[in-house]
Design a protein around this motif. Structure first.
Motif, mmCIF file in Angstrom:
data_model
loop_
_atom_site.group_PDB
_atom_site.id
_atom_site.type_symbol
_atom_site.label_atom_id
_atom_site.label_comp_id
_atom_site.label_asym_id
_atom_site.label_seq_id
_atom_site.Cartn_x
_atom_site.Cartn_y
_atom_site.Cartn_z
ATOM 1 N N MET A 1 -62.368 42.751 -6.455
ATOM 2 C CA MET A 1 -62.441 41.473 -7.173
ATOM 3 C C MET A 1 -61.648 41.504 -8.487
ATOM 4 S SD MET A 1 -64.184 39.073 -5.708
ATOM 5 C CE MET A 1 -64.746 38.069 -7.089
ATOM 6 N N GLU A 2 -61.489 42.711 -9.082
ATOM 7 C CA GLU A 2 -60.906 42.766 -10.430
ATOM 8 C C GLU A 2 -59.496 42.165 -10.506
ATOM 9 O OE1 GLU A 2 -62.662 45.174 -9.138
ATOM 10 O OE2 GLU A 2 -64.349 45.300 -10.517
ATOM 11 N N ALA A 7 -56.145 37.779 -12.525
ATOM 12 C CA ALA A 7 -55.159 36.731 -12.248
ATOM 13 C C ALA A 7 -55.670 35.362 -12.682
ATOM 14 C CB ALA A 7 -54.830 36.721 -10.751
ATOM 15 N N VAL A 8 -56.965 35.100 -12.420
ATOM 16 C CA VAL A 8 -57.556 33.817 -12.813
ATOM 17 C C VAL A 8 -57.550 33.676 -14.334
ATOM 18 C CG1 VAL A 8 -59.693 32.477 -12.877
ATOM 19 C CG2 VAL A 8 -58.965 33.557 -10.749
ATOM 20 N N MET A 9 -57.952 34.740 -15.050
ATOM 21 C CA MET A 9 -58.019 34.674 -16.519
ATOM 22 C C MET A 9 -56.630 34.515 -17.124
ATOM 23 S SD MET A 9 -61.015 37.497 -17.297
ATOM 24 C CE MET A 9 -61.069 37.159 -19.054
ATOM 25 N N ILE A 32 -65.181 33.178 -23.092
ATOM 26 C CA ILE A 32 -66.417 32.463 -22.712
ATOM 27 C C ILE A 32 -66.455 32.227 -21.197
ATOM 28 C CG2 ILE A 32 -67.637 30.261 -22.902
ATOM 29 C CD1 ILE A 32 -66.642 30.120 -25.816
ATOM 30 N N LEU A 33 -65.356 31.738 -20.640
ATOM 31 C CA LEU A 33 -65.302 31.488 -19.201
ATOM 32 C C LEU A 33 -65.464 32.776 -18.398
ATOM 33 C CD1 LEU A 33 -62.382 28.873 -19.055
ATOM 34 C CD2 LEU A 33 -64.832 28.436 -18.790
ATOM 35 N N GLY A 34 -64.866 33.860 -18.893
ATOM 36 C CA GLY A 34 -64.990 35.134 -18.196
ATOM 37 C C GLY A 34 -66.412 35.635 -18.156
#
Length: 432
Positions: A1-2, A7-9, A32-34
């Motif tokens: 998942m990492e 990539a998303v962040m 915050i989102l992470g």
């Protein structure tokens, strides 16, 4: 998942930055989102602890003081005096007054700490004078663009303070470690000017006047203030008399004395320098606060550890790793300023650097030199913007003039890797 989380962040961060969100606020938002999306911990208390612990650091006190010192000196006649003191000594050196750009930037960098301030201050004095005397524009702008980057490397350097806080490395040792690489880079720049001038002697104007040795000594009195200030700041650190923060206070007092002696210190200039330093520090502090919280969030997610493990699994030698990081930093420098680059990457990269056996002190100077390259790399090279504002010339033209100095910085990185003692020897001789 990492890898997917990373990539998303990164994608979200780039989207926020492209949308014009302030860098510090963008970093906090991603943190915050992470934490909300990938950890069970609420972000509120972590944000408070991270920002307070970093913001209350005594070491960080040196940053606003050095910023204030640079703002005070920016409003004095120091750069004009340096030009008067240096020019008589350079009349017989191939390239003549072109060297005043390099030496002037070197001296002003030692009391400024900012690349943009160094480039702008010396440029305001030197460019009109060089143009009036008929020096080629390509060399006048090129030397200024290249030598202006020395504001990052020669102490006191703002970016070194940021790196020292982010990577937990002694700022005093970073300052002293940047002295020899700074002299090396200035020497490479001057060497190129000498070679170019010998190959193109017809493009260098003849010396206006021949000055005697006594006249040169008389002109050198204009250099006394800057030499005393450099000696007070760096000498107090090297001798162990003062820490970096205490040396910053010495620098502020010295700059106020210089401004008063030149009759440029008044109520308007004093508060102008104070507010200028305050605005700049608030911008940097917000970036550092956002970086501190994002570092905490990434630690909870486990990204730095997994990235370090992944890079270690590639089997890269330290040299190959540094080449990859140099390319990475140059690409980042096309879109971000140096301070943002450092605070964005240190939390993730330091575990990898340490596991590869690279000295964090040496790596700090390496990062600064590579970030210097980004200062003359379009489209966001800060020194290119400064020179564009001073001259009105197209940025691509200025970037082309600065290309030889970019290549000389590459040579400097190779020399620092081959001879690491250029960075580590002086800090090892420090007292106290």
């Amino acid at each position: 998942m990492e890898p997917m989380i990373a990539a998303v962040m990164i994608g979200l961060m780039l989207a926020l930055l492209a949308g014009g969100v302030w860098i510090g606020l963008a970093l906090m938002a991603i943190g915050i989102l992470g934490m909300l999306g990938f950890t069970p911990r609420a972000p509120g208390d972590g944000m408070a602890v991270a920002i307070w612990s970093h913001g209350s650091s005594w070491t960080l006190t040196a940053l606003p003081l050095f910023l204030w010192m640079g703002e005070i000196l920016f409003r004095t006649k120091l750069s004009e005096d340096m030009f008067k003191g240096l020019s008589p000594w350079l009349e017989r050196l191939p390239g003549r007054l072109l060297h005043t750009n390099i030496i002037g930037c070197t001296l002003f960098a030692a009391v400024s700490g900012s690349s943009a301030a160094t480039c702008a201050t010396i440029g305001k004095i030197a460019l009109p004078e060089l143009e009036r005397r008929g020096y080629p524009e390509s060399m006048a702008l090129g030397t200024l663009a290249g030598a202006g980057t020395l504001g990052l490397l020669i102490p006191p350097s703002i970016i070194m303070i940021v790196y020292g806080v982010a990577a937990d490395v002694s700022i005093s040792k970073l300052f002293i470690g940047g002295v020899l690489p700074g002299i090396l880079l200035a020497s490479l720049f001057m060497g190129w000017v000498v070679v170019w001038s010998l190959l193109n002697p017809e493009k260098i104007p003849a010396a206006d006047l021949k000055t005697t040795f006594v006249e040169k000594l008389a002109a050198s009195r204009n250099l006394i203030p800057v030499i005393l200030l450099i000696g007070g700041v760096l000498g107090s650190i090297y001798s162990g008399i003062a820490t970096a923060t205490e040396a910053a206070a010495i620098g502020v007092i010295g700059s106020l004395i210089i401004a008063a002696s030149q009759r440029t210190l008044n109520r308007k200039s004093f508060f102008g320098a104070l507010m200028g330093a305050t605005r700049l520090y608030c911008m940097i502090a917000l970036i550092l606060a956002g970086s501190a919280f994002l570092t905490l969030a990434m630690g909870y997610i486990g990204l730095p550890r997994h990235l370090a493990e992944w890079i270690s699994s590639l089997g890269l030698t330290p040299g190959m790793l540094l080449v990859a990081l140099a390319i990475f930093y140059i690409l980042l420098g096309c879109f971000l300023d140096g301070i943002s680059i450092v605070v964005l990457t240190m939390a993730v990269l330091m575990p990898t650097i340490q596991s590869a056996g690279i000295d964090p002190l040496w790596f700090g100077i390496f990062v600064v030199v590579v970030v210097e390259m980004a200062q003359v790399t379009p489209p966001v090279g800060f020194n290119l913007f400064v020179l564009q504002g001073l001259t009105g010339r197209d940025m691509t033209v200025i970037a082309r003039y600065a290309l030889p100095y970019f290549l000389l910085m590459v040579v400097a990185v190779v020399l620092l890797y081959t001879f690491p003692g250029l960075v580590t020897w002086l800090p090892g001789q420090m007292i106290g």
